[in-house]
Scaffold this motif. Structure first.
Motif, mmCIF file in Angstrom:
data_model
loop_
_atom_site.group_PDB
_atom_site.id
_atom_site.type_symbol
_atom_site.label_atom_id
_atom_site.label_comp_id
_atom_site.label_asym_id
_atom_site.label_seq_id
_atom_site.Cartn_x
_atom_site.Cartn_y
_atom_site.Cartn_z
ATOM 1 N N VAL A 150 0.825 -1.209 0.000
ATOM 2 C CA VAL A 150 0.000 0.000 0.000
ATOM 3 C C VAL A 150 0.859 1.259 0.000
ATOM 4 C CG1 VAL A 150 -1.690 1.323 1.338
ATOM 5 C CG2 VAL A 150 -1.912 -1.163 1.146
ATOM 6 N N LEU A 151 1.949 1.230 0.750
ATOM 7 C CA LEU A 151 2.782 2.423 0.894
ATOM 8 C C LEU A 151 3.953 2.374 -0.080
ATOM 9 C CD1 LEU A 151 2.853 2.936 4.758
ATOM 10 C CD2 LEU A 151 1.550 4.204 3.054
ATOM 11 N N HIS A 152 3.850 3.148 -1.127
ATOM 12 C CA HIS A 152 4.960 3.295 -2.072
ATOM 13 C C HIS A 152 4.891 4.713 -2.625
ATOM 14 C CE1 HIS A 152 2.187 3.057 -5.498
ATOM 15 N NE2 HIS A 152 1.554 2.166 -4.764
ATOM 16 N N ALA A 153 6.019 5.301 -2.873
ATOM 17 C CA ALA A 153 6.073 6.683 -3.370
ATOM 18 C C ALA A 153 5.231 7.612 -2.506
ATOM 19 C CB ALA A 153 5.615 6.737 -4.832
ATOM 20 N N VAL A 154 5.484 7.584 -1.200
ATOM 21 C CA VAL A 154 4.699 8.389 -0.256
ATOM 22 C C VAL A 154 5.086 9.862 -0.407
ATOM 23 C CG1 VAL A 154 4.181 8.803 2.180
ATOM 24 C CG2 VAL A 154 4.566 6.462 1.351
ATOM 25 N N PRO A 155 4.156 10.726 -0.842
ATOM 26 C CA PRO A 155 4.537 12.130 -1.061
ATOM 27 C C PRO A 155 4.610 12.953 0.216
ATOM 28 C CG PRO A 155 2.260 11.783 -1.686
ATOM 29 C CD PRO A 155 2.800 10.445 -1.305
ATOM 30 N N SER A 156 3.830 12.547 1.243
ATOM 31 C CA SER A 156 3.788 13.365 2.454
ATOM 32 C C SER A 156 3.361 12.530 3.645
ATOM 33 C CB SER A 156 2.822 14.550 2.279
ATOM 34 O OG SER A 156 1.502 14.077 2.077
ATOM 35 N N VAL A 157 3.865 12.942 4.810
ATOM 36 C CA VAL A 157 3.488 12.344 6.090
ATOM 37 C C VAL A 157 3.095 13.483 7.023
ATOM 38 C CG1 VAL A 157 4.250 10.994 8.085
ATOM 39 C CG2 VAL A 157 5.126 10.452 5.801
ATOM 40 N N TYR A 158 2.008 13.283 7.782
ATOM 41 C CA TYR A 158 1.579 14.295 8.746
ATOM 42 C C TYR A 158 1.331 13.571 10.067
ATOM 43 C CZ TYR A 158 -0.621 18.650 10.322
ATOM 44 O OH TYR A 158 -0.913 19.830 10.972
ATOM 45 N N ILE A 159 2.044 14.005 11.118
ATOM 46 C CA ILE A 159 1.855 13.425 12.449
ATOM 47 C C ILE A 159 1.098 14.454 13.282
ATOM 48 C CG2 ILE A 159 2.973 12.413 14.462
ATOM 49 C CD1 ILE A 159 5.397 11.785 12.719
ATOM 50 N N GLY A 160 -0.180 14.143 13.585
ATOM 51 C CA GLY A 160 -1.034 15.093 14.286
ATOM 52 C C GLY A 160 -1.615 14.494 15.547
ATOM 53 N N GLY A 161 -2.438 15.288 16.194
ATOM 54 C CA GLY A 161 -2.976 14.787 17.462
ATOM 55 C C GLY A 161 -4.226 15.528 17.868
ATOM 56 N N GLY A 162 -4.470 15.488 19.228
ATOM 57 C CA GLY A 162 -3.537 15.219 20.291
ATOM 58 C C GLY A 162 -2.330 16.175 20.297
ATOM 59 N N THR A 163 -1.354 15.738 21.002
ATOM 60 C CA THR A 163 -0.128 16.520 21.133
ATOM 61 C C THR A 163 1.065 15.609 20.856
ATOM 62 O OG1 THR A 163 -1.222 17.822 22.869
ATOM 63 C CG2 THR A 163 1.157 18.120 22.599
ATOM 64 N N ASP B 76 12.491 13.354 -0.746
ATOM 65 C CA ASP B 76 11.566 14.410 -1.150
ATOM 66 C C ASP B 76 10.260 14.376 -0.358
ATOM 67 O OD1 ASP B 76 10.814 16.590 -2.923
ATOM 68 O OD2 ASP B 76 9.377 15.176 -3.785
ATOM 69 N N THR B 77 10.054 13.340 0.460
ATOM 70 C CA THR B 77 8.794 13.232 1.197
ATOM 71 C C THR B 77 8.691 14.341 2.245
ATOM 72 O OG1 THR B 77 8.750 10.824 0.925
ATOM 73 C CG2 THR B 77 7.381 11.759 2.681
ATOM 74 N N GLU B 78 7.593 15.091 2.197
ATOM 75 C CA GLU B 78 7.338 16.116 3.212
ATOM 76 C C GLU B 78 6.907 15.429 4.508
ATOM 77 O OE1 GLU B 78 4.677 19.880 2.650
ATOM 78 O OE2 GLU B 78 3.427 18.327 3.577
ATOM 79 N N VAL B 79 7.519 15.795 5.637
ATOM 80 C CA VAL B 79 7.146 15.227 6.934
ATOM 81 C C VAL B 79 6.816 16.382 7.874
ATOM 82 C CG1 VAL B 79 7.845 13.841 8.914
ATOM 83 C CG2 VAL B 79 8.586 13.190 6.615
ATOM 84 N N THR B 80 5.532 16.491 8.231
ATOM 85 C CA THR B 80 5.055 17.551 9.116
ATOM 86 C C THR B 80 4.714 16.966 10.487
ATOM 87 O OG1 THR B 80 4.080 18.753 7.252
ATOM 88 C CG2 THR B 80 3.289 19.334 9.451
ATOM 89 N N VAL B 81 5.064 17.689 11.529
ATOM 90 C CA VAL B 81 4.714 17.295 12.895
ATOM 91 C C VAL B 81 3.967 18.448 13.552
ATOM 92 C CG1 VAL B 81 5.670 16.868 15.187
ATOM 93 C CG2 VAL B 81 6.600 15.661 13.225
#
Length: 414
Positions: free
Chosen positions: A75-88, A112-117
Protein backbone atom coordinates in the motif's frame (compact mmCIF):
# COMPACT_ATOMS: atom_id res chain seq x y z
CA UNK A 1 -14.08 10.06 -11.52
CA UNK A 2 -11.43 12.64 -10.71
CA UNK A 3 -7.85 11.65 -11.49
CA UNK A 4 -6.15 11.04 -8.14
CA UNK A 5 -2.63 12.38 -7.57
CA UNK A 6 0.02 9.66 -7.48
CA UNK A 7 1.00 7.82 -4.28
CA UNK A 8 -0.58 7.40 -0.86
CA UNK A 9 0.01 10.03 1.83
CA UNK A 10 0.25 9.00 5.44
CA UNK A 11 -1.40 10.45 8.54
CA UNK A 12 -0.33 9.21 11.98
CA UNK A 13 -2.45 10.17 14.97
CA UNK A 14 -0.98 10.65 18.46
CA UNK A 15 -3.84 10.92 20.98
CA UNK A 16 -1.93 12.01 24.10
CA UNK A 17 -2.68 15.40 25.69
CA UNK A 18 -1.84 16.90 29.07
CA UNK A 19 -5.41 18.18 29.21
CA UNK A 20 -8.31 18.36 26.78
CA UNK A 21 -9.24 21.79 25.38
CA UNK A 22 -12.92 22.64 25.77
CA UNK A 23 -13.52 23.13 22.04
CA UNK A 24 -11.64 20.04 20.79
CA UNK A 25 -13.51 17.09 19.29
CA UNK A 26 -10.49 15.20 17.98
CA UNK A 27 -9.74 11.73 19.32
CA UNK A 28 -7.49 12.57 22.25
CA UNK A 29 -7.36 12.18 26.01
CA UNK A 30 -5.39 13.40 28.99
CA UNK A 31 -3.15 10.31 29.02
CA UNK A 32 0.47 10.35 30.14
CA UNK A 33 2.81 8.67 27.62
CA UNK A 34 5.28 8.11 30.47
CA UNK A 35 2.79 5.97 32.40
CA UNK A 36 3.11 2.23 32.88
CA UNK A 37 2.57 0.08 29.81
CA UNK A 38 -0.99 -1.28 29.78
CA UNK A 39 0.33 -4.81 29.10
CA UNK A 40 -3.13 -6.30 28.75
CA UNK A 41 -3.83 -4.15 25.69
CA UNK A 42 -0.57 -4.31 23.74
CA UNK A 43 -0.08 -8.04 23.40
CA UNK A 44 0.94 -7.99 19.74
CA UNK A 45 3.84 -5.55 20.29
CA UNK A 46 4.82 -6.73 23.76
CA UNK A 47 7.72 -8.79 22.47
CA UNK A 48 9.18 -5.76 20.70
CA UNK A 49 9.19 -3.56 23.81
CA UNK A 50 12.40 -3.12 25.80
CA UNK A 51 12.51 -3.54 29.56
CA UNK A 52 11.09 -0.47 31.26
CA UNK A 53 9.07 0.58 28.22
CA UNK A 54 6.21 2.97 28.90
CA UNK A 55 2.84 3.79 27.33
CA UNK A 56 4.44 6.10 24.75
CA UNK A 57 6.96 3.40 23.75
CA UNK A 58 4.11 0.92 23.28
CA UNK A 59 2.12 3.40 21.19
CA UNK A 60 5.05 4.13 18.86
CA UNK A 61 5.74 0.39 18.52
CA UNK A 62 2.09 -0.16 17.58
CA UNK A 63 2.19 2.60 14.92
CA UNK A 64 5.26 1.00 13.36
CA UNK A 65 3.70 -2.47 13.51
CA UNK A 66 0.70 -1.22 11.55
CA UNK A 67 2.96 0.49 9.01
CA UNK A 68 4.98 -2.67 8.45
CA UNK A 69 1.74 -4.46 7.59
CA UNK A 70 0.81 -1.79 5.04
CA UNK A 71 4.31 -1.83 3.53
CA UNK A 72 4.19 -5.62 3.22
CA UNK A 73 0.76 -5.33 1.57
CA UNK A 74 2.17 -2.94 -1.05
CA UNK A 75 0.00 0.00 0.00
CA UNK A 76 2.78 2.42 0.89
CA UNK A 77 4.96 3.30 -2.07
CA UNK A 78 6.07 6.68 -3.37
CA UNK A 79 4.70 8.39 -0.26
CA UNK A 80 4.54 12.13 -1.06
CA UNK A 81 3.79 13.36 2.45
CA UNK A 82 3.49 12.34 6.09
CA UNK A 83 1.58 14.29 8.75
CA UNK A 84 1.86 13.42 12.45
CA UNK A 85 -1.03 15.09 14.29
CA UNK A 86 -2.98 14.79 17.46
CA UNK A 87 -3.54 15.22 20.29
CA UNK A 88 -0.13 16.52 21.13
CA UNK A 89 2.59 14.57 19.29
CA UNK A 90 5.38 16.52 21.02
CA UNK A 91 4.33 14.94 24.34
CA UNK A 92 6.14 11.85 23.03
CA UNK A 93 9.43 13.75 23.41
CA UNK A 94 12.41 11.87 21.96
CA UNK A 95 10.11 8.98 21.03
CA UNK A 96 8.67 11.28 18.36
CA UNK A 97 12.09 11.79 16.80
CA UNK A 98 12.62 8.03 16.95
CA UNK A 99 9.30 7.50 15.17
CA UNK A 100 10.32 9.89 12.38
CA UNK A 101 13.70 8.18 12.03
CA UNK A 102 11.92 4.82 11.64
CA UNK A 103 9.49 6.36 9.12
CA UNK A 104 12.34 7.73 7.06
CA UNK A 105 13.72 4.18 6.76
CA UNK A 106 10.49 2.79 5.27
CA UNK A 107 10.86 1.84 1.58
CA UNK A 108 7.94 4.07 0.50
CA UNK A 109 9.54 7.31 1.67
CA UNK A 110 12.19 9.31 -0.16
CA UNK A 111 14.29 12.37 0.59
CA UNK A 112 11.57 14.41 -1.15
CA UNK A 113 8.79 13.23 1.20
CA UNK A 114 7.34 16.12 3.21
CA UNK A 115 7.15 15.23 6.93
CA UNK A 116 5.06 17.55 9.12
CA UNK A 117 4.71 17.29 12.89
CA UNK A 118 2.16 19.15 15.00
CA UNK A 119 3.62 20.77 18.12
CA UNK A 120 2.26 22.57 21.14
CA UNK A 121 4.37 25.40 22.57
CA UNK A 122 4.33 23.92 26.10
CA UNK A 123 5.95 20.64 25.00
CA UNK A 124 8.37 21.81 22.31
CA UNK A 125 11.85 22.39 23.74
CA UNK A 126 14.93 23.59 21.81
CA UNK A 127 16.45 20.12 22.27
CA UNK A 128 13.36 18.38 20.83
CA UNK A 129 13.24 20.81 17.89
CA UNK A 130 16.85 19.93 17.08
CA UNK A 131 16.10 16.19 17.39
CA UNK A 132 13.13 16.48 15.03
CA UNK A 133 15.19 18.34 12.44
CA UNK A 134 17.94 15.72 12.66
CA UNK A 135 15.40 12.88 12.32
CA UNK A 136 14.03 14.22 9.04
CA UNK A 137 11.05 16.43 9.91
CA UNK A 138 10.66 19.07 7.17
CA UNK A 139 8.01 21.36 8.69
CA UNK A 140 6.22 21.90 12.02
CA UNK A 141 2.66 23.07 12.60
CA UNK A 142 2.71 25.08 15.82
CA UNK A 143 -0.62 25.27 17.67
CA UNK A 144 -0.45 28.84 18.96
CA UNK A 145 -4.14 29.90 18.49
CA UNK A 146 -3.54 33.39 19.99
CA UNK A 147 -0.86 35.69 21.35
CA UNK A 148 -3.32 37.12 23.90
CA UNK A 149 -3.00 35.37 27.28
CA UNK A 150 -6.62 36.09 28.17
CA UNK A 151 -7.85 34.47 24.95
CA UNK A 152 -5.56 31.49 25.53
CA UNK A 153 -6.98 31.06 29.03
CA UNK A 154 -10.56 31.23 27.67
CA UNK A 155 -9.69 28.47 25.17
CA UNK A 156 -8.16 26.32 27.91
CA UNK A 157 -4.71 26.33 26.33
CA UNK A 158 -1.83 25.48 28.67
CA UNK A 159 0.73 27.89 27.18
CA UNK A 160 1.00 31.67 27.15
CA UNK A 161 2.17 34.03 24.43
CA UNK A 162 5.75 34.04 25.71
CA UNK A 163 5.89 30.23 25.43
CA UNK A 164 4.60 30.40 21.86
CA UNK A 165 7.31 32.88 20.89
CA UNK A 166 9.94 30.73 22.65
CA UNK A 167 8.79 27.68 20.68
CA UNK A 168 9.00 29.63 17.42
CA UNK A 169 12.51 30.72 18.38
CA UNK A 170 13.48 27.08 18.99
CA UNK A 171 12.19 26.11 15.53
CA UNK A 172 14.12 28.94 13.87
CA UNK A 173 17.29 27.87 15.69
CA UNK A 174 16.76 24.28 14.51
CA UNK A 175 16.31 25.46 10.93
CA UNK A 176 12.79 23.99 10.72
CA UNK A 177 10.18 25.73 8.53
CA UNK A 178 6.97 26.14 10.50
CA UNK A 179 3.34 27.17 10.39
CA UNK A 180 1.46 29.10 13.09
CA UNK A 181 -2.18 28.21 13.72
CA UNK A 182 -4.45 31.07 14.85
CA UNK A 183 -8.07 30.95 15.99
CA UNK A 184 -10.46 33.88 15.52
CA UNK A 185 -14.03 34.68 16.49
CA UNK A 186 -13.41 33.71 20.12
CA UNK A 187 -15.97 35.35 22.45
CA UNK A 188 -14.33 38.32 24.16
CA UNK A 189 -11.56 38.51 21.54
CA UNK A 190 -11.60 42.20 20.60
CA UNK A 191 -10.38 43.55 17.27
CA UNK A 192 -7.15 44.99 18.68
CA UNK A 193 -6.25 41.66 20.28
CA UNK A 194 -6.83 39.80 17.02
CA UNK A 195 -4.85 42.29 14.95
CA UNK A 196 -1.93 42.04 17.39
CA UNK A 197 -2.00 38.21 17.27
CA UNK A 198 -1.76 38.28 13.49
CA UNK A 199 1.17 40.70 13.60
CA UNK A 200 2.99 38.64 16.26
CA UNK A 201 2.46 35.49 14.19
CA UNK A 202 4.09 37.23 11.23
CA UNK A 203 6.93 38.41 13.46
CA UNK A 204 7.79 34.83 14.50
CA UNK A 205 9.28 34.22 11.06
CA UNK A 206 6.69 31.56 10.19
CA UNK A 207 6.45 30.72 6.50
CA UNK A 208 2.84 29.56 6.80
CA UNK A 209 -0.13 30.79 8.84
CA UNK A 210 -3.48 29.02 9.19
CA UNK A 211 -6.50 31.04 10.35
CA UNK A 212 -9.59 29.25 11.66
CA UNK A 213 -12.81 30.60 13.17
CA UNK A 214 -13.72 28.94 16.48
CA UNK A 215 -16.38 26.33 15.75
CA UNK A 216 -18.61 24.67 18.30
CA UNK A 217 -18.58 20.90 17.85
CA UNK A 218 -21.20 18.57 19.27
CA UNK A 219 -20.47 16.74 22.52
CA UNK A 220 -17.62 19.04 23.56
CA UNK A 221 -17.38 20.84 26.92
CA UNK A 222 -17.68 24.14 25.04
CA UNK A 223 -20.98 23.08 23.45
CA UNK A 224 -22.27 22.05 26.88
CA UNK A 225 -21.21 25.37 28.43
CA UNK A 226 -23.00 27.30 25.68
CA UNK A 227 -26.13 25.15 26.10
CA UNK A 228 -26.15 25.95 29.83
CA UNK A 229 -25.80 29.66 29.09
CA UNK A 230 -22.43 29.90 30.83
CA UNK A 231 -20.56 31.32 27.85
CA UNK A 232 -21.78 33.08 24.68
CA UNK A 233 -21.79 31.50 21.25
CA UNK A 234 -19.07 32.63 18.80
CA UNK A 235 -20.35 35.45 16.61
CA UNK A 236 -20.11 34.75 12.86
CA UNK A 237 -19.89 38.45 11.91
CA UNK A 238 -16.98 38.99 14.32
CA UNK A 239 -15.19 35.97 12.88
CA UNK A 240 -15.73 37.33 9.35
CA UNK A 241 -14.25 40.68 10.39
CA UNK A 242 -11.25 38.89 11.91
CA UNK A 243 -10.71 36.84 8.74
CA UNK A 244 -10.71 40.01 6.64
CA UNK A 245 -8.15 41.66 8.96
CA UNK A 246 -5.91 38.59 8.74
CA UNK A 247 -6.15 38.48 4.94
CA UNK A 248 -5.08 42.11 4.61
CA UNK A 249 -2.21 41.85 7.10
CA UNK A 250 -0.82 38.57 5.81
CA UNK A 251 -0.90 39.69 2.18
CA UNK A 252 0.87 42.91 3.13
CA UNK A 253 3.57 40.77 4.75
CA UNK A 254 4.15 38.69 1.60
CA UNK A 255 1.90 35.70 2.28
CA UNK A 256 -0.38 34.32 -0.43
CA UNK A 257 -3.77 32.82 0.40
CA UNK A 258 -3.74 29.47 -1.35
CA UNK A 259 -6.69 27.94 0.52
CA UNK A 260 -9.64 29.37 2.42
CA UNK A 261 -7.81 29.14 5.79
CA UNK A 262 -4.17 28.88 4.68
CA UNK A 263 -1.58 31.51 3.84
CA UNK A 264 2.02 30.80 2.84
CA UNK A 265 5.15 32.48 1.65
CA UNK A 266 6.16 31.16 -1.80
CA UNK A 267 7.18 27.50 -1.63
CA UNK A 268 5.95 26.94 1.93
CA UNK A 269 2.46 25.60 1.17
CA UNK A 270 1.54 22.38 3.00
CA UNK A 271 1.83 19.59 0.44
CA UNK A 272 -0.03 17.14 2.67
CA UNK A 273 -3.11 19.31 3.09
CA UNK A 274 -3.19 20.13 -0.64
CA UNK A 275 -3.56 16.39 -1.28
CA UNK A 276 -6.71 16.37 0.90
CA UNK A 277 -8.18 19.14 -1.28
CA UNK A 278 -7.23 17.57 -4.61
CA UNK A 279 -8.52 14.04 -4.13
CA UNK A 280 -5.19 12.45 -3.18
CA UNK A 281 -5.22 9.04 -1.50
CA UNK A 282 -4.28 8.93 2.16
CA UNK A 283 -3.89 6.32 4.85
CA UNK A 284 -4.66 7.19 8.49
CA UNK A 285 -3.16 5.15 11.31
CA UNK A 286 -4.18 5.59 14.94
CA UNK A 287 -7.46 6.08 16.83
CA UNK A 288 -9.85 8.33 14.94
CA UNK A 289 -7.53 8.55 11.91
CA UNK A 290 -9.51 8.49 8.65
CA UNK A 291 -8.26 6.96 5.39
CA UNK A 292 -9.36 7.34 1.78
CA UNK A 293 -7.99 4.89 -0.76
CA UNK A 294 -8.89 3.77 -4.27
CA UNK A 295 -10.77 0.49 -3.94
CA UNK A 296 -8.07 -1.35 -5.92
CA UNK A 297 -5.55 -0.23 -3.24
CA UNK A 298 -7.88 -0.97 -0.33
CA UNK A 299 -8.20 -4.53 -1.62
CA UNK A 300 -4.55 -5.04 -0.67
CA UNK A 301 -5.47 -4.49 3.01
CA UNK A 302 -7.57 -6.64 5.35
CA UNK A 303 -10.53 -4.58 4.10
CA UNK A 304 -10.49 -6.97 1.13
CA UNK A 305 -12.04 -9.60 3.39
CA UNK A 306 -15.02 -7.35 3.90
CA UNK A 307 -17.52 -5.70 1.58
CA UNK A 308 -14.80 -3.87 -0.33
CA UNK A 309 -14.07 -6.90 -2.45
CA UNK A 310 -17.37 -6.45 -4.28
CA UNK A 311 -16.90 -2.76 -5.15
CA UNK A 312 -15.50 -1.64 -8.55
CA UNK A 313 -11.79 -0.91 -8.56
CA UNK A 314 -12.28 2.68 -9.71
CA UNK A 315 -14.42 3.60 -6.70
CA UNK A 316 -12.90 5.02 -3.52
CA UNK A 317 -13.35 3.83 0.05
CA UNK A 318 -13.19 6.00 3.15
CA UNK A 319 -12.74 4.23 6.48
CA UNK A 320 -11.67 4.62 10.11
CA UNK A 321 -10.36 1.45 11.67
CA UNK A 322 -10.31 2.40 15.37
CA UNK A 323 -11.95 5.15 17.41
CA UNK A 324 -10.26 4.58 20.78
CA UNK A 325 -6.65 4.24 21.90
CA UNK A 326 -7.38 0.98 23.71
CA UNK A 327 -8.95 -0.43 20.55
CA UNK A 328 -5.94 0.60 18.50
CA UNK A 329 -3.55 -1.03 20.95
CA UNK A 330 -5.52 -4.19 21.54
CA UNK A 331 -6.17 -5.42 18.01
CA UNK A 332 -4.31 -5.15 14.76
CA UNK A 333 -6.68 -6.42 12.10
CA UNK A 334 -8.80 -8.55 14.43
CA UNK A 335 -11.67 -6.09 14.50
CA UNK A 336 -13.80 -4.48 11.79
CA UNK A 337 -13.40 -0.79 10.94
CA UNK A 338 -15.62 1.45 13.06
CA UNK A 339 -16.69 3.33 9.93
CA UNK A 340 -16.55 2.52 6.22
CA UNK A 341 -18.08 4.35 3.25
CA UNK A 342 -17.92 3.88 -0.49
CA UNK A 343 -17.62 6.78 -2.92
CA UNK A 344 -18.84 5.84 -6.36
CA UNK A 345 -17.66 7.71 -9.47
CA UNK A 346 -20.29 10.41 -9.07
CA UNK A 347 -19.57 10.96 -5.36
CA UNK A 348 -15.82 11.16 -5.97
CA UNK A 349 -15.96 13.74 -8.73
CA UNK A 350 -18.41 15.96 -6.82
CA UNK A 351 -16.20 15.76 -3.74
CA UNK A 352 -13.13 16.68 -5.82
CA UNK A 353 -14.98 19.72 -7.19
CA UNK A 354 -16.23 20.79 -3.76
CA UNK A 355 -12.82 20.48 -2.09
CA UNK A 356 -11.07 22.09 -5.06
CA UNK A 357 -13.10 25.24 -4.53
CA UNK A 358 -11.37 25.63 -1.16
CA UNK A 359 -8.19 26.41 -3.12
CA UNK A 360 -7.47 29.83 -4.61
CA UNK A 361 -6.65 28.10 -7.93
CA UNK A 362 -10.20 26.70 -8.05
CA UNK A 363 -11.26 23.95 -10.47
CA UNK A 364 -11.22 23.48 -14.23
CA UNK A 365 -14.26 23.71 -16.48
CA UNK A 366 -13.73 20.04 -17.25
CA UNK A 367 -14.02 19.01 -13.58
CA UNK A 368 -17.00 21.30 -13.02
CA UNK A 369 -18.78 19.72 -15.99
CA UNK A 370 -18.11 16.16 -14.85
CA UNK A 371 -19.37 17.12 -11.35
CA UNK A 372 -22.60 18.48 -12.86
CA UNK A 373 -21.86 21.80 -11.18
CA UNK A 374 -21.79 24.24 -14.13
CA UNK A 375 -25.36 25.51 -13.64
CA UNK A 376 -24.96 25.87 -9.89
CA UNK A 377 -21.63 27.65 -10.29
CA UNK A 378 -23.15 30.09 -12.79
CA UNK A 379 -25.85 30.96 -10.24
CA UNK A 380 -23.26 31.29 -7.49
CA UNK A 381 -21.32 33.64 -9.80
CA UNK A 382 -24.44 35.81 -10.19
CA UNK A 383 -24.46 36.07 -6.38
CA UNK A 384 -20.78 37.04 -6.32
CA UNK A 385 -19.67 33.90 -4.50
CA UNK A 386 -17.54 32.40 -7.31
CA UNK A 387 -15.96 33.72 -10.48
CA UNK A 388 -14.97 32.22 -13.84
CA UNK A 389 -11.47 33.24 -14.94
CA UNK A 390 -9.28 31.67 -17.61
CA UNK A 391 -11.25 28.45 -17.87
CA UNK A 392 -11.40 27.88 -14.13
CA UNK A 393 -14.01 28.40 -11.45
CA UNK A 394 -12.72 29.85 -8.22
CA UNK A 395 -14.27 31.07 -4.99
CA UNK A 396 -14.32 34.82 -4.31
CA UNK A 397 -13.42 36.46 -0.99
CA UNK A 398 -17.16 36.78 -0.26
CA UNK A 399 -17.68 33.16 -1.25
CA UNK A 400 -15.03 31.99 1.22
CA UNK A 401 -16.93 33.84 3.98
CA UNK A 402 -20.07 31.94 2.90
CA UNK A 403 -18.23 28.72 2.18
CA UNK A 404 -20.96 26.36 3.33
CA UNK A 405 -23.29 27.80 0.68
CA UNK A 406 -20.70 27.32 -2.09
CA UNK A 407 -19.45 23.88 -1.05
CA UNK A 408 -22.94 22.59 -0.25
CA UNK A 409 -24.27 23.67 -3.65
CA UNK A 410 -21.46 21.90 -5.51
CA UNK A 411 -21.71 18.76 -3.39
CA UNK A 412 -25.46 18.55 -4.03
CA UNK A 413 -24.77 18.57 -7.80
CA UNK A 414 -27.49 21.16 -8.35
Amino acid sequence: MGEQPHGVSLYLHVPFCVSKCAYCDFTSAADDPCARVPAETVHYVADALPSGADYGDAYVAALLAYLEEFVDAGVLHAVPSVYIGGGTPTLLGSRLAGLVTALRALPGLSADTEVTVEANPDSLTPALAAELASAGVTRVSLGVQSFDDQVLAWLGRRHDAAAAEAAASALRAAGLPFSVDLMCGVPGQVAASWAESVQRAIATGAGHVSVYPLSVEDDTPLAASIARGEVPEPDADTAADHLAVAATALRAAGFERYEVASYARPGQECRHNIRYWTGGAYLGVGPGAASMLPVHTAKKTPLSARVVYSWPDDWRVRFTWHDTTSGFLSCLWDCPPVAIEALDASDAVREDAMLGLRLSAGITDELATRAGAQTGLAELADAGLVEHVGGRWRTTERGWLLGNEVFGRVWSGE
